[in-house]
Scaffold this motif. Sequence first.
Motif, mmCIF file in Angstrom:
data_model
loop_
_atom_site.group_PDB
_atom_site.id
_atom_site.type_symbol
_atom_site.label_atom_id
_atom_site.label_comp_id
_atom_site.label_asym_id
_atom_site.label_seq_id
_atom_site.Cartn_x
_atom_site.Cartn_y
_atom_site.Cartn_z
ATOM 1 N N LEU A 252 0.822 -1.213 0.000
ATOM 2 C CA LEU A 252 0.000 0.000 0.000
ATOM 3 C C LEU A 252 0.855 1.263 0.000
ATOM 4 C CD1 LEU A 252 -2.930 -0.965 2.347
ATOM 5 C CD2 LEU A 252 -2.682 -1.243 -0.087
ATOM 6 N N ALA A 257 -1.581 0.859 -6.458
ATOM 7 C CA ALA A 257 -2.267 -0.030 -5.512
ATOM 8 C C ALA A 257 -2.245 -1.461 -6.052
ATOM 9 C CB ALA A 257 -3.702 0.435 -5.339
ATOM 10 N N MET A 261 -6.820 -4.909 -4.643
ATOM 11 C CA MET A 261 -7.550 -3.809 -4.013
ATOM 12 C C MET A 261 -8.590 -3.217 -4.970
ATOM 13 S SD MET A 261 -6.042 -0.530 -2.082
ATOM 14 C CE MET A 261 -6.064 -1.274 -0.483
ATOM 15 N N TYR A 273 -23.816 0.098 -5.135
ATOM 16 C CA TYR A 273 -24.490 1.034 -6.043
ATOM 17 C C TYR A 273 -25.547 0.327 -6.904
ATOM 18 C CZ TYR A 273 -21.793 5.047 -4.621
ATOM 19 O OH TYR A 273 -21.284 6.077 -3.888
ATOM 20 N N ASN A 275 -27.451 -1.903 -5.748
ATOM 21 C CA ASN A 275 -28.611 -1.923 -4.856
ATOM 22 C C ASN A 275 -29.330 -0.569 -4.845
ATOM 23 O OD1 ASN A 275 -30.178 -3.326 -2.684
ATOM 24 N ND2 ASN A 275 -29.474 -1.515 -1.584
ATOM 25 N N PHE A 276 -28.531 0.505 -4.896
ATOM 26 C CA PHE A 276 -29.149 1.841 -4.987
ATOM 27 C C PHE A 276 -29.985 1.932 -6.267
ATOM 28 C CE2 PHE A 276 -25.346 3.970 -2.581
ATOM 29 C CZ PHE A 276 -25.735 3.327 -1.416
ATOM 30 N N ARG B 134 -5.585 8.582 -4.223
ATOM 31 C CA ARG B 134 -4.601 7.512 -3.992
ATOM 32 C C ARG B 134 -5.361 6.390 -3.311
ATOM 33 N NH1 ARG B 134 0.711 6.155 -3.346
ATOM 34 N NH2 ARG B 134 1.199 5.141 -1.384
ATOM 35 N N ILE B 135 -5.642 5.370 -4.103
ATOM 36 C CA ILE B 135 -6.577 4.333 -3.655
ATOM 37 C C ILE B 135 -6.032 3.559 -2.448
ATOM 38 C CG2 ILE B 135 -5.870 2.379 -5.114
ATOM 39 C CD1 ILE B 135 -9.463 3.574 -4.676
ATOM 40 N N GLN B 136 -4.715 3.619 -2.235
ATOM 41 C CA GLN B 136 -4.134 2.915 -1.080
ATOM 42 C C GLN B 136 -4.368 3.657 0.225
ATOM 43 O OE1 GLN B 136 -2.471 3.895 -3.914
ATOM 44 N NE2 GLN B 136 -0.514 2.863 -4.006
ATOM 45 N N TRP B 141 -10.382 5.906 1.041
ATOM 46 C CA TRP B 141 -11.411 4.920 1.403
ATOM 47 C C TRP B 141 -12.540 5.632 2.159
ATOM 48 C CZ3 TRP B 141 -7.708 1.029 4.317
ATOM 49 C CH2 TRP B 141 -6.714 0.598 3.436
ATOM 50 N N ILE B 144 -14.802 7.661 -0.095
ATOM 51 C CA ILE B 144 -15.725 6.762 -0.810
ATOM 52 C C ILE B 144 -16.808 6.262 0.158
ATOM 53 C CG2 ILE B 144 -15.903 4.535 -2.014
ATOM 54 C CD1 ILE B 144 -12.978 4.995 -2.961
ATOM 55 N N MET B 147 -19.298 9.092 1.234
ATOM 56 C CA MET B 147 -20.217 9.474 0.150
ATOM 57 C C MET B 147 -21.243 8.373 -0.122
ATOM 58 S SD MET B 147 -17.571 11.457 -2.336
ATOM 59 C CE MET B 147 -18.604 11.307 -3.744
ATOM 60 N N THR B 148 -20.772 7.142 -0.131
ATOM 61 C CA THR B 148 -21.686 6.016 -0.378
ATOM 62 C C THR B 148 -22.705 5.913 0.746
ATOM 63 O OG1 THR B 148 -19.833 4.889 -1.424
ATOM 64 C CG2 THR B 148 -21.737 3.541 -0.900
ATOM 65 N N ILE B 151 -25.392 8.623 0.509
ATOM 66 C CA ILE B 151 -26.427 8.297 -0.485
ATOM 67 C C ILE B 151 -27.369 7.235 0.091
ATOM 68 C CG2 ILE B 151 -26.844 7.310 -2.790
ATOM 69 C CD1 ILE B 151 -24.049 8.422 -3.575
ATOM 70 N N ALA B 152 -26.768 6.212 0.712
ATOM 71 C CA ALA B 152 -27.577 5.114 1.269
ATOM 72 C C ALA B 152 -28.528 5.635 2.334
ATOM 73 C CB ALA B 152 -26.656 4.045 1.849
ATOM 74 N N LEU B 155 -31.356 7.730 0.788
ATOM 75 C CA LEU B 155 -32.286 6.845 0.096
ATOM 76 C C LEU B 155 -33.146 6.078 1.118
ATOM 77 C CD1 LEU B 155 -32.873 6.226 -2.831
ATOM 78 C CD2 LEU B 155 -31.205 4.386 -2.766
ATOM 79 N N MET B 209 -32.436 -2.299 1.693
ATOM 80 C CA MET B 209 -31.620 -1.123 1.996
ATOM 81 C C MET B 209 -31.181 -1.124 3.460
ATOM 82 S SD MET B 209 -30.166 1.369 0.575
ATOM 83 C CE MET B 209 -30.954 1.717 -0.948
ATOM 84 N N ILE B 212 -28.129 -3.163 3.636
ATOM 85 C CA ILE B 212 -26.980 -2.435 3.071
ATOM 86 C C ILE B 212 -26.486 -1.385 4.060
ATOM 87 C CG2 ILE B 212 -26.351 -0.744 1.270
ATOM 88 C CD1 ILE B 212 -26.398 -3.448 0.074
ATOM 89 N N LEU B 216 -22.824 -1.054 5.522
ATOM 90 C CA LEU B 216 -22.079 0.171 5.236
ATOM 91 C C LEU B 216 -21.624 0.855 6.516
ATOM 92 C CD1 LEU B 216 -23.833 1.966 2.255
ATOM 93 C CD2 LEU B 216 -21.471 1.207 2.396
#
Lengths: 295, 451
Positions: A252, A257, A261, A273, A275-276, B134-136, B141, B144, B147-148, B151-152, B155, B209, B212, B216
């Motif tokens: 990492l 990456a 991952m 998403y 499911n959304f 930088r996804i690492q 994380w 993401i 934000m997810t 939204i959940a 909804l 939902m 989920i 989440l």
Amino acid sequence: MKINQLKLFISAIILIVISTDKSLAQGFNADNYKIFYNFKTVKQIDNKRLFEVSFVTQNAEDKLDEMPVFKAEIKFLNVLGEQEVLLGSVLTSKDGIAQLILPENQTYLKDSDGRITVRAKFEATDALEEQLEEISFKDLTLEFDITEIDSVRTISVNAYTLDNNGESIPVEAADIVFYVQGMLSKLKIEEGAIEQGVYEFEYVNQIPGDDKGNLTFYAMIEESDDFANVIQMKKAKFGTIIEKSKMDKNALWADAAPIWMYIVLSILLIGVYSNFAYSIVNLFKIRNEKVEPES
Amino acid sequence: MDIINRKKALVEEFSPMLEKYSKLTKLWIAFLVAVIIVGIVAFVLQVVYGHEITGMRDNVVWGIYIINFIFFVGISYSGAFISGILHFFKTPWKNSISRIVEIMTVIAMVIGPVFILLCIGRLDRLHYLFIYPRIQSPITWDIIAVMTDLIACFLYLYLTFIPDLAILRDNSENLNLPKWQKKMYKFLAIRYQDTPSQRHRLHKITRTMSTIVIVLAIVAYSVLAWIFSLTLQPGWNSTIFAPNFIIAGLYSGISVIIISMYFIRRQFKLEHYIFQKHFVIAGIILQILALLFGYFTFTDYFSKWFSTKIDDTILLNSLFSRYFIEFILANYIGILVPVLVIFFKKLRTVKMITFAAVIALLGLWLNRYLLVVPSLENPFLPIQETGPEYIHYSATWIEYSLSFTGIAAFLLIFTLLAKFVPIIPMSGIIENEEFKAKRIQKKDSPDEFDI
């Protein structure tokens, strides 16, 4: 009564401690100690000659109780018949060691066979008797050579003495041992006998060297009756190069990456998403469902 | 059972909540708006003069903003978790508190991340997080995840609102509501008529939902914990952080639920919907979570103390000297009071349980403070030639003002949402009554918690 018993107990303990503590025991008495007086000489890799005396005493009853003789004056004398030439005088160290190093071009009294006799003498004191040790040896020159021709690695020595005219006389016979210096000790790689002044062997071992592949080789004649101790050293790139082990860095921290991952994250996000989207589609279905208004 | 008339009756019953703004409510809203305005001024000053006017410096780069972020997001995640559990397992008494929890979840999730923005010195580079992610990095994380989850939660909240919005759409002609509000009911109710197929479809997606949302909440709060625990900073580098954060979040969440229940019950006179029994159940959950939180906290500190690593030792020394009072309040009072209040049957009153929840909430905020600030005050590499303000953190009025703004915004949105839809789901009441009627028909005894 109880107090008296306690006093008696404490006194007994103190007595036991005092009687077992060597620091409070009777003072040094040479009669109780065996004397070890050893003398040796080594021709070193720079061709200087070392004369060394080890002067240690050992308790006759308790062999673990060793006591070096400190500041004892050792005289090193070159002897030939009645002649005595003082080579040097050295005091023993705290470890009971007296060392005298003489240069390569030092001249010695030699007999007709070219033998040199050196005496290490400790003169008697009030506490210790006189000590005397003598060694006799020929001054041997050891030429150490390491070559690699057509990938054949050869290690050889050429051993000779010099006569009174300076002519070299090949050594007829002498045992020799070859070592490679390890991290802590020397590793024996070959053992043999010099014949007609020469010993040679092919180096086939696979021994790891340092980061550049260097190995340190030693050719040693050890405690020979004729030549005492002679050491020669040479370095050669005969070592197997061991590549530095590359540490597995945390993936990492890398620039990119790891692929897993991306896969895991994508699956998770697609699942959530989706499911959304599924919920929103169902909301539209609810909205578009044709229903009669409640009456 | 005449459902149409029952819906009308319920709308009438809850209409005072929706129509009237009492003087007290107006004063309350005005007060909250005033706090927010002061906060906006503080924010403008912070943007103009930079972080220099906050207590944050080179050593302590995160102050009470990040603490508030963890705190609010924790409340949100725990709300989502609890709400999801209530829905998923069709808890019989869920109707009384489900909407409070859902609203709390969404508002906290909107406000929490705002605090992280306040931590950023260069807001003009905020978009870099999205352009050059930088996804690492656990920060990515977290972006993401937040934000997810946002939204959940939106909804999910909307799905639970739909039946009530439909009831309000159909029965609000006689209500003294602004036109836009009625239009909003119509728009948001998406022609929902509560037909069996619509109801089935809505229940199906709400239940999915809710699952989920639970997952989440766990994932997102673990990610938040990893922002800390994946660093080598003394006090943070702990494997137990993720579960500890989840328990801490649930602990704060249930506290906020209890406090909200108390004020809503009192303000809207909902004693016949929110019983003492609800408080006792919530109190028992609070007690269990307090014990769990205490256990996790003890384990974390104990392993740090036992390992005697020099950096952890320095950190623990500062916790037992400079932060001694805060440490006692956070980790002893904040845990023991809720445990003891619920332990003694005589103390299980609505007020005492609410008091325990307040203590738990304050204790937890302090715990988060002790998590962030002392750790940052004990870095691996000490900085040189700096004043004491660089070594020790103390928040300025700017930070306090913006923190109170966050709380005020939370309360204001809660107050306004409670004016938009009834705080007790009407559809839930009808469903429960239908269920009860069916059981009576079958000569079964009604559930104790059905309302």
